[in-house]
Design an enzyme around this catalytic site. Structure first.
Site, PDB file in Angstrom:
ATOM      1  N   THR A  60      16.911 -11.223 -45.326  1.00  0.00           N
ATOM      2  CA  THR A  60      16.919 -12.400 -44.447  1.00  0.00           C
ATOM      3  C   THR A  60      16.515 -13.621 -45.255  1.00  0.00           C
ATOM      4  O   THR A  60      15.447 -13.629 -45.872  1.00  0.00           O
ATOM      5  CB  THR A  60      15.940 -12.236 -43.272  1.00  0.00           C
ATOM      6  OG1 THR A  60      14.625 -12.001 -43.794  1.00  0.00           O
ATOM      7  CG2 THR A  60      16.351 -11.110 -42.348  1.00  0.00           C
ATOM      8  N   GLU A 126      14.461 -16.556 -39.834  1.00  0.00           N
ATOM      9  CA  GLU A 126      15.067 -15.764 -40.908  1.00  0.00           C
ATOM     10  C   GLU A 126      16.512 -15.477 -40.534  1.00  0.00           C
ATOM     11  O   GLU A 126      16.790 -15.049 -39.417  1.00  0.00           O
ATOM     12  CB  GLU A 126      14.345 -14.430 -41.052  1.00  0.00           C
ATOM     13  CG  GLU A 126      12.864 -14.562 -41.249  1.00  0.00           C
ATOM     14  CD  GLU A 126      12.195 -13.208 -41.432  1.00  0.00           C
ATOM     15  OE1 GLU A 126      12.881 -12.243 -41.813  1.00  0.00           O
ATOM     16  OE2 GLU A 126      10.986 -13.135 -41.187  1.00  0.00           O
TER      17      GLU A 126
HETATM   18  P1  ADP Z   1      12.183 -12.592 -48.506  1.00  0.00           P
HETATM   19  O1  ADP Z   1      11.019 -12.011 -47.809  1.00  0.00           O
HETATM   20  O2  ADP Z   1      11.834 -13.276 -49.798  1.00  0.00           O
HETATM   21  O3  ADP Z   1      12.984 -13.450 -47.587  1.00  0.00           O
HETATM   22  P2  ADP Z   1      14.260 -10.546 -48.244  1.00  0.00           P
HETATM   23  O4  ADP Z   1      14.105  -9.115 -48.638  1.00  0.00           O
HETATM   24  O5  ADP Z   1      14.341 -10.900 -46.807  1.00  0.00           O
HETATM   25  O6  ADP Z   1      13.099 -11.347 -48.958  1.00  0.00           O
HETATM   26  O7  ADP Z   1      15.558 -11.058 -49.003  1.00  0.00           O
HETATM   27  C1  ADP Z   1      16.018 -12.354 -48.748  1.00  0.00           C
HETATM   28  C2  ADP Z   1      16.873 -12.919 -49.844  1.00  0.00           C
HETATM   29  O8  ADP Z   1      17.989 -12.076 -50.127  1.00  0.00           O
HETATM   30  C3  ADP Z   1      17.488 -14.268 -49.419  1.00  0.00           C
HETATM   31  O9  ADP Z   1      16.601 -15.342 -49.643  1.00  0.00           O
HETATM   32  C4  ADP Z   1      18.731 -14.337 -50.293  1.00  0.00           C
HETATM   33  O10 ADP Z   1      18.412 -14.945 -51.535  1.00  0.00           O
HETATM   34  C5  ADP Z   1      19.093 -12.865 -50.533  1.00  0.00           C
HETATM   35  N1  ADP Z   1      20.263 -12.378 -49.776  1.00  0.00           N
HETATM   36  C6  ADP Z   1      21.238 -11.589 -50.342  1.00  0.00           C
HETATM   37  N2  ADP Z   1      22.167 -11.273 -49.432  1.00  0.00           N
HETATM   38  C7  ADP Z   1      21.807 -11.860 -48.261  1.00  0.00           C
HETATM   39  C8  ADP Z   1      22.393 -11.905 -46.950  1.00  0.00           C
HETATM   40  N3  ADP Z   1      23.552 -11.270 -46.683  1.00  0.00           N
HETATM   41  N4  ADP Z   1      21.755 -12.610 -45.982  1.00  0.00           N
HETATM   42  C9  ADP Z   1      20.596 -13.236 -46.260  1.00  0.00           C
HETATM   43  N5  ADP Z   1      19.985 -13.241 -47.469  1.00  0.00           N
HETATM   44  C10 ADP Z   1      20.575 -12.567 -48.480  1.00  0.00           C
HETATM   45  N1  RBF Z   2      10.833  -8.385 -36.102  1.00  0.00           N
HETATM   46  C1  RBF Z   2      10.106  -8.041 -35.022  1.00  0.00           C
HETATM   47  O1  RBF Z   2       8.895  -7.817 -35.136  1.00  0.00           O
HETATM   48  N2  RBF Z   2      10.680  -7.958 -33.787  1.00  0.00           N
HETATM   49  C2  RBF Z   2      12.019  -8.174 -33.595  1.00  0.00           C
HETATM   50  O2  RBF Z   2      12.485  -8.104 -32.463  1.00  0.00           O
HETATM   51  C3  RBF Z   2      12.821  -8.494 -34.733  1.00  0.00           C
HETATM   52  N3  RBF Z   2      14.149  -8.699 -34.608  1.00  0.00           N
HETATM   53  C4  RBF Z   2      14.896  -8.996 -35.711  1.00  0.00           C
HETATM   54  C5  RBF Z   2      16.267  -9.184 -35.580  1.00  0.00           C
HETATM   55  C6  RBF Z   2      17.044  -9.483 -36.693  1.00  0.00           C
HETATM   56  C7  RBF Z   2      18.527  -9.669 -36.530  1.00  0.00           C
HETATM   57  C8  RBF Z   2      16.452  -9.606 -37.965  1.00  0.00           C
HETATM   58  C9  RBF Z   2      17.281  -9.927 -39.169  1.00  0.00           C
HETATM   59  C10 RBF Z   2      15.078  -9.429 -38.102  1.00  0.00           C
HETATM   60  C11 RBF Z   2      14.291  -9.116 -36.986  1.00  0.00           C
HETATM   61  N4  RBF Z   2      12.922  -8.906 -37.077  1.00  0.00           N
HETATM   62  C12 RBF Z   2      12.168  -8.604 -35.978  1.00  0.00           C
HETATM   63  C13 RBF Z   2      12.245  -9.486 -38.230  1.00  0.00           C
HETATM   64  C14 RBF Z   2      11.815  -8.576 -39.262  1.00  0.00           C
HETATM   65  O3  RBF Z   2      10.496  -8.188 -38.906  1.00  0.00           O
HETATM   66  C15 RBF Z   2      11.799  -9.450 -40.515  1.00  0.00           C
HETATM   67  O4  RBF Z   2      13.114  -9.650 -40.959  1.00  0.00           O
HETATM   68  C16 RBF Z   2      10.908  -8.856 -41.535  1.00  0.00           C
HETATM   69  O5  RBF Z   2       9.605  -9.245 -41.197  1.00  0.00           O
HETATM   70  C17 RBF Z   2      11.235  -9.300 -42.941  1.00  0.00           C
HETATM   71  O6  RBF Z   2      10.957 -10.645 -43.167  1.00  0.00           O
HETATM   72 MG    MG Z   3      13.528 -12.666 -45.615  1.00  0.00          MG
END
Ligand code: ADP
Ligand code: RBF
Ligand code: MG
Length: 203
Positions: A60, A126
């Site tokens: 995300t 996110e």
């Molecule tokens: P963080 O906690 O740092 O956000 P994540 O595990 O959520 O780490 O990874 C997020 C990162 O992954 C984004 O900031 C982006 O650089 C990369 N990324 C790669 N593919 C995707 C995608 N399909 N959607 C969103 N982010 C992506």
């Molecule tokens: N986290 C929650 O605690 N509750 C949720 O209902 C929830 N829904 C999510 C739905 C989507 C589509 C995504 C991408 C993430 C969601 N998460 C939710 C967030 C998840 O906890 C978060 O992506 C992680 O904390 C990593 O940053």
């Molecule tokens: Mg993220």
């Protein structure tokens, strides 16, 4: 307009139930976006805790706090659908190896809230973009057009249950956006060809 509450959740999120899961529709929202949508968000992609990819198999892209303030003041915590675009930012320190197809307008699903499963203390926005990118894109500019609401933010008894709901969210987003009334937003003037132009002039 009340001050946005991005520093403390107003009340605990409900826990996901089997009946909620069983009753999830595949298409949500009206056939064309209605007020307050579209909501525009923009900001430089930030580092979070790295859990999206590692724990949930769903990266995300996290927006900075100041990008969330407007939406947090008019929308509840939850999951939303819409479109997003990654653009190369002015003066970006590290240039990711993105291709032209990574810089177009793409379908996305967004979580706005406190991520109760991880007990976060701050609200985050996110965005998971339904696309395989060539590389990470931290430091890039991200634009998002939020077009509708999918479901409330929930707490979960297991990581698997959260992953299941996220997988459903992605499908619901894609089928909700597939309606004719949503297509025109892919060419909304908010989105730009700047990322592509920058790539062409620097390569
Ligand atoms: P963080 O906690 O740092 O956000 P994540 O595990 O959520 O780490 O990874 C997020 C990162 O992954 C984004 O900031 C982006 O650089 C990369 N990324 C790669 N593919 C995707 C995608 N399909 N959607 C969103 N982010 C992506
Ligand atoms: N986290 C929650 O605690 N509750 C949720 O209902 C929830 N829904 C999510 C739905 C989507 C589509 C995504 C991408 C993430 C969601 N998460 C939710 C967030 C998840 O906890 C978060 O992506 C992680 O904390 C990593 O940053
Ligand atoms: Mg993220």
């Amino acid at each position: 307009m009340p001050a946005p509450t991005t520093s403390a959740p107003p009340r605990p999120a409900p826990v996901q139930t089997k009946s909620f899961r069983a009753s999830r529709p595949n298409i949500v929202g009206p056939d064309t976006p209605e007020d307050p949508y579209p909501i525009r968000l923009e900001g430089i992609v930030q580092h979070g805790f790295g859990r999206g990819s590692k724990d949930l198999g769903c990266p995300t892209a996290n927006l900075p706090d100041e990008s969330i303030t407007h939406m947090a003041s008019i929308a509840r915590p939850g999951v939303y659908y819409g479109y997003a675009q990654v653009c190369l930012a002015n003066g970006q320190m590290q240039m990711p190896e993105l291709r032209l197809e990574d810089l177009v307008v793409l379908p996305m699903v967004m979580s706005l809230g406190w991520n109760p499963f991880y007990k976060n203390e701050r609200m985050t926005a996110e965005i998971h973009i339904m696309h395989e990118f060539n590389s990470d894109f931290y430091g890039c500019d991200m634009k998002a057009l939020v077009l509708g609401y999918i479901r409330p933010e929930l707490n979960y008894i297991s990581r698997e249950a959260l992953i299941d709901d996220i997988e459903t969210d992605k499908k619901v987003s894609l089928s909700s956006l597939a309606r004719p009334g949503y297509h025109k937003y892919t060419s909304d003037s908010f989105f730009s060809s700047r990322g592509i132009e920058t790539l062409e002039t620097t390569s």
